[in-house]
Design a protein around this motif. Structure first.
Motif, PDB file in Angstrom:
ATOM      1  N   ALA A  34       0.859  -1.181   0.000  1.00  9.90           N
ATOM      2  CA  ALA A  34       0.000   0.000   0.000  1.00  9.90           C
ATOM      3  C   ALA A  34       0.892   1.227   0.000  1.00  9.90           C
ATOM      4  CB  ALA A  34      -0.927   0.006   1.209  1.00  9.90           C
ATOM      5  N   ILE A  35       0.656   2.113  -0.957  1.00 11.74           N
ATOM      6  CA  ILE A  35       1.458   3.324  -1.097  1.00 11.74           C
ATOM      7  C   ILE A  35       0.632   4.484  -0.564  1.00 11.74           C
ATOM      8  CG2 ILE A  35       2.861   4.709  -2.634  1.00 11.74           C
ATOM      9  CD1 ILE A  35       3.632   1.736  -2.500  1.00 11.74           C
ATOM     10  N   GLY A  36       1.148   5.167   0.439  1.00 13.82           N
ATOM     11  CA  GLY A  36       0.403   6.262   1.057  1.00 13.82           C
ATOM     12  C   GLY A  36       0.276   7.462   0.142  1.00 13.82           C
TER      13      GLY A  36
ATOM     14  N   GLY B  99      10.216   6.111  13.311  1.00 11.70           N
ATOM     15  CA  GLY B  99       9.851   7.285  12.540  1.00 11.70           C
ATOM     16  C   GLY B  99       9.152   6.996  11.244  1.00 11.70           C
ATOM     17  N   TYR B 100       8.931   5.709  10.941  1.00  8.96           N
ATOM     18  CA  TYR B 100       8.229   5.384   9.708  1.00  8.96           C
ATOM     19  C   TYR B 100       6.735   5.583   9.947  1.00  8.96           C
ATOM     20  CZ  TYR B 100      12.640   3.083   8.640  1.00  8.96           C
ATOM     21  OH  TYR B 100      13.942   2.813   8.434  1.00  8.96           O
ATOM     22  N   GLY B 101       6.187   6.593   9.339  1.00  6.62           N
ATOM     23  CA  GLY B 101       4.788   6.896   9.607  1.00  6.62           C
ATOM     24  C   GLY B 101       3.812   6.036   8.844  1.00  6.62           C
ATOM     25  N   TYR B 102       4.260   5.403   7.778  1.00  4.97           N
ATOM     26  CA  TYR B 102       3.293   4.641   6.987  1.00  4.97           C
ATOM     27  C   TYR B 102       3.976   3.606   6.140  1.00  4.97           C
ATOM     28  CZ  TYR B 102      -0.984   3.677   4.599  1.00  4.97           C
ATOM     29  OH  TYR B 102      -2.102   3.059   4.128  1.00  4.97           O
ATOM     30  N   GLY B 103       3.316   2.505   5.940  1.00  2.82           N
ATOM     31  CA  GLY B 103       3.849   1.456   5.097  1.00  2.82           C
ATOM     32  C   GLY B 103       2.868   0.331   5.007  1.00  2.82           C
TER      33      GLY B 103
ATOM     34  N   HIS C 240      13.993   7.487   5.044  1.00  2.00           N
ATOM     35  CA  HIS C 240      13.002   7.039   6.020  1.00  2.00           C
ATOM     36  C   HIS C 240      11.609   7.578   5.709  1.00  2.00           C
ATOM     37  CE1 HIS C 240      16.114   5.194   8.244  1.00  2.00           C
ATOM     38  NE2 HIS C 240      16.599   6.278   8.835  1.00  2.00           N
ATOM     39  N   ALA C 241      11.440   8.180   4.545  1.00  2.93           N
ATOM     40  CA  ALA C 241      10.125   8.710   4.183  1.00  2.93           C
ATOM     41  C   ALA C 241       9.118   7.567   4.054  1.00  2.93           C
ATOM     42  CB  ALA C 241      10.206   9.480   2.872  1.00  2.93           C
ATOM     43  N   PRO C 242       7.877   7.773   4.467  1.00  2.00           N
ATOM     44  CA  PRO C 242       6.875   6.696   4.399  1.00  2.00           C
ATOM     45  C   PRO C 242       6.703   6.114   3.012  1.00  2.00           C
ATOM     46  CG  PRO C 242       6.079   8.519   5.731  1.00  2.00           C
ATOM     47  CD  PRO C 242       7.346   8.992   5.102  1.00  2.00           C
ATOM     48  N   ARG C 243       6.705   6.976   1.973  1.00  2.00           N
ATOM     49  CA  ARG C 243       6.506   6.450   0.613  1.00  2.00           C
ATOM     50  C   ARG C 243       7.699   5.615   0.174  1.00  2.00           C
ATOM     51  NH1 ARG C 243       6.433   9.299  -4.590  1.00  2.00           N
ATOM     52  NH2 ARG C 243       6.852  11.229  -3.474  1.00  2.00           N
ATOM     53  N   ALA C 244       8.897   6.036   0.519  1.00  3.31           N
ATOM     54  CA  ALA C 244      10.088   5.251   0.172  1.00  3.31           C
ATOM     55  C   ALA C 244      10.061   3.901   0.879  1.00  3.31           C
ATOM     56  CB  ALA C 244      11.349   6.026   0.532  1.00  3.31           C
ATOM     57  N   GLU C 245       9.665   3.889   2.146  1.00  5.32           N
ATOM     58  CA  GLU C 245       9.591   2.635   2.890  1.00  5.32           C
ATOM     59  C   GLU C 245       8.525   1.719   2.304  1.00  5.32           C
ATOM     60  OE1 GLU C 245      10.381  -0.330   5.514  1.00  5.32           O
ATOM     61  OE2 GLU C 245      11.550   1.477   5.088  1.00  5.32           O
TER      62      GLU C 245
ATOM     63  N   THR D  83       1.977   4.438 -13.470  1.00  5.94           N
ATOM     64  CA  THR D  83       3.292   4.836 -13.973  1.00  5.94           C
ATOM     65  C   THR D  83       4.220   5.207 -12.830  1.00  5.94           C
ATOM     66  OG1 THR D  83       2.410   5.604 -16.099  1.00  5.94           O
ATOM     67  CG2 THR D  83       4.525   6.499 -15.411  1.00  5.94           C
ATOM     68  N   THR D  84       3.734   6.004 -11.885  1.00  5.11           N
ATOM     69  CA  THR D  84       4.546   6.367 -10.718  1.00  5.11           C
ATOM     70  C   THR D  84       4.957   5.127  -9.938  1.00  5.11           C
ATOM     71  OG1 THR D  84       3.326   8.452 -10.572  1.00  5.11           O
ATOM     72  CG2 THR D  84       4.614   7.805  -8.662  1.00  5.11           C
ATOM     73  N   THR D  85       4.028   4.177  -9.830  1.00  9.90           N
ATOM     74  CA  THR D  85       4.338   2.943  -9.102  1.00  9.90           C
ATOM     75  C   THR D  85       5.399   2.131  -9.822  1.00  9.90           C
ATOM     76  OG1 THR D  85       2.080   2.865  -8.215  1.00  9.90           O
ATOM     77  CG2 THR D  85       3.351   0.818  -8.168  1.00  9.90           C
TER      78      THR D  85
END
Length: 478
Positions: free
Chosen positions: A221-223, A450-454, A240-245, A278-280
């Motif tokens: 799941a991509i936030g 610190g990972y807010g989302y993943g 450590h950004a949520p989207r990168a994780e 495409t972004t994915t």
């Protein structure tokens, strides 16, 4: 629906419930504090018969019984316009009989001979005068009705038992009662609207929605990121950004798909445009390359190519020029700066994309790519509008279908899977994109770094076992 389903709906739609409650309470408050206060005064009539004071006990009993039988009929006199006209004349009111009747009621105390007359008015003094006037006028009317012809004494003797009182507090509106009822009504309305909206909402929003729609597992799941237009690539984000994780989690989950294959070819597509496929595909390819895998991104969306623009590589040479034999495969490859990702852009937009993608030249291109790369990510058009992605998926190890949270419907996701089945292509899995970064959705996690989302599948062992059971050429889970 079970209790936990209602709780889940309330967590998801709490803003709707809150707003509905506030609106109803606000309307009730406006009405309560702007409506004219009404005061009520009460006068009571006591009805006795001429036999109540008889010489015998039986005579008194019969007289009281007669009065009880008649008292209800006397209360109905209050509804007569003639009685209202008499009161208006006696008090000099500037009202119509019909208007006055609306403000006066008469009730009979059960098992008694007492009639209570209630009069309501914006003026306390006028309410008192109307109640007293009605009591006197009603007593006169009862005497007239109950006096036999040729007689001077009525059969019953009405008397004002309790004079009308001067009210000091209004009987309406009642702020506490009104606001309390508005609060309850608002909550019920809000919950009803939330449940109705949930039942009518067929979009994909959770792991359960994916499971109910397709056999393919949820790979990640991509936030949602409001900065995605200005920073579409994970290379521009903190490690450590949520989207990168989230993309690293997706990369990890892909390792369990067809684990025996030396080279993996995945088509990244979606049901409809605008769902982030495409972004994915671009960020997934970058994440794979950052892990040390020899990765190739092929831009096969020959109708609306966007991957090359996002990666800032030359789009004049690519898939179409290689398929037409104008440039060799090796010469058409480009490298994305800083990641080592190999990119094969789309090239010039052709008039016949579907024919090119199912040509023998395209099959040869993929075979040549497999000899050089560990993982190949193909950015393909959406499945439902055109057949390009399905044709590519039939030549690859399978398709990853991107679904936009709260946008892609379950029917659209199911139809996308059916398109793949029609060409005997495997559906590797589903990626839920643009998910809201809040808890309670079933795909978030946090572990203090610190990972807010993943996302991590709720049952990783189940996902592994599922992918091992599926062989290449059969429909795989996402």
């Amino acid at each position: 629906m079970e209790l936990r389903d209602y709780l889940r709906i309330l967590r998801r739609r709490w803003m709707l419930v809150l707003s509905s409650t506030l609106i109803v309470v606000a309307v009730a408050a406006v009405y309560t504090f702007t409506v004219t206060p009404m005061y009520q005064s009460t006068a009571k009539l006591f009805i006795s018969s001429s036999a109540d004071g008889g010489e015998t006990v039986s005579g008194a009993f019969q007289g009281a019984q007669f009065s009880q039988q008649q008292v209800t009929s006397y209360a109905d006199f209050v509804k007569d316009a003639d009685l209202a006209a008499v009161v208006i004349k006696d008090l000099g009111l500037s009202m119509t009989p019909g208007g006055l009747k609306e403000h006066v009621t008469a009730t009979v105390t059960p098992n008694t001979v007492i009639i209570a007359l209630q009069a309501q008015d914006a003026s306390p003094a006028r309410a008192q005068a109307i109640a007293q006037g009605y009591a006197v006028a009603l007593a006169d009317q009862i005497r007239t009705v109950e006096t036999p012809v040729g007689e001077t004494e009525p059969l019953v003797r009405p008397s004002v038992n309790s004079d009308a009182t001067l009210p000091t507090t209004p009987v309406s509106p009642q702020p506490v009662r009104n606001l309390g009822l508005a609060l309850v009504l608002g909550l019920l309305l809000g919950v009803g609207l939330a449940v109705a909206r949930e039942l009518l909402d067929t979009t994909v929003k959770s792991v359960d929605d994916v499971r109910e729609t397709t056999d393919a597992p949820l790979l990640g799941a991509i936030g949602f990121d409001s900065q995605i237009r200005s920073q579409p690539l994970v290379t521009s984000l903190s490690s450590h950004a949520p989207r990168a994780e989230a993309f690293r989690v997706l990369r990890t989950n892909l390792q369990f798909v067809d684990i025996d294959a030396t080279t993996k070819v995945f088509v990244v597509t979606s049901a409809l445009p605008g769902e982030g496929k495409t972004t994915t595909s671009v960020n997934l390819a970058i994440t794979l390359a950052q892990a040390g895998q020899k990765t190739l991104l092929i831009e096969c969306d020959l109708r609306r190519p966007k991957a090359a623009v996002a990666l800032e590589v030359d789009n004049s040479v690519g898939v179409t020029t290689v398929l037409l034999g104008k440039v060799s495969f090796d010469d058409a490859l480009q490298e994305h700066t800083g990641t080592g990702l190999a990119v094969l852009a789309s090239g010039a937009v052709p008039p016949n994309p579907a024919e090119l993608l199912q040509s023998r030249a395209m099959a040869d291109l993929l075979e040549h790519a497999k000899d050089r790369f560990d993982t190949i990510i193909i950015d393909a058009p959406p499945l439902l509008p055109v057949t390009d992605a399905a044709l590519l998926a039939s030549q690859a190890d399978g398709a990853i279908v991107v679904a936009a949270h709260g946008r892609t419907t379950r029917e659209q996701l199911a139809q996308a899977g059916e398109r793949l089945q029609q060409v005997d292509a495997a559906q590797v899995g589903v990626v839920l994109n643009m998910t809201p970064a809040r808890r309670g959705q079933g795909y978030g996690y946090g572990y203090g770094y610190g990972y807010g989302y993943g996302y991590a599948p709720s049952d990783t062992s189940e996902a592994k076992a599922s992918t091992r059971r599926r062989s290449r050429g059969t429909q795989a889970s996402e």
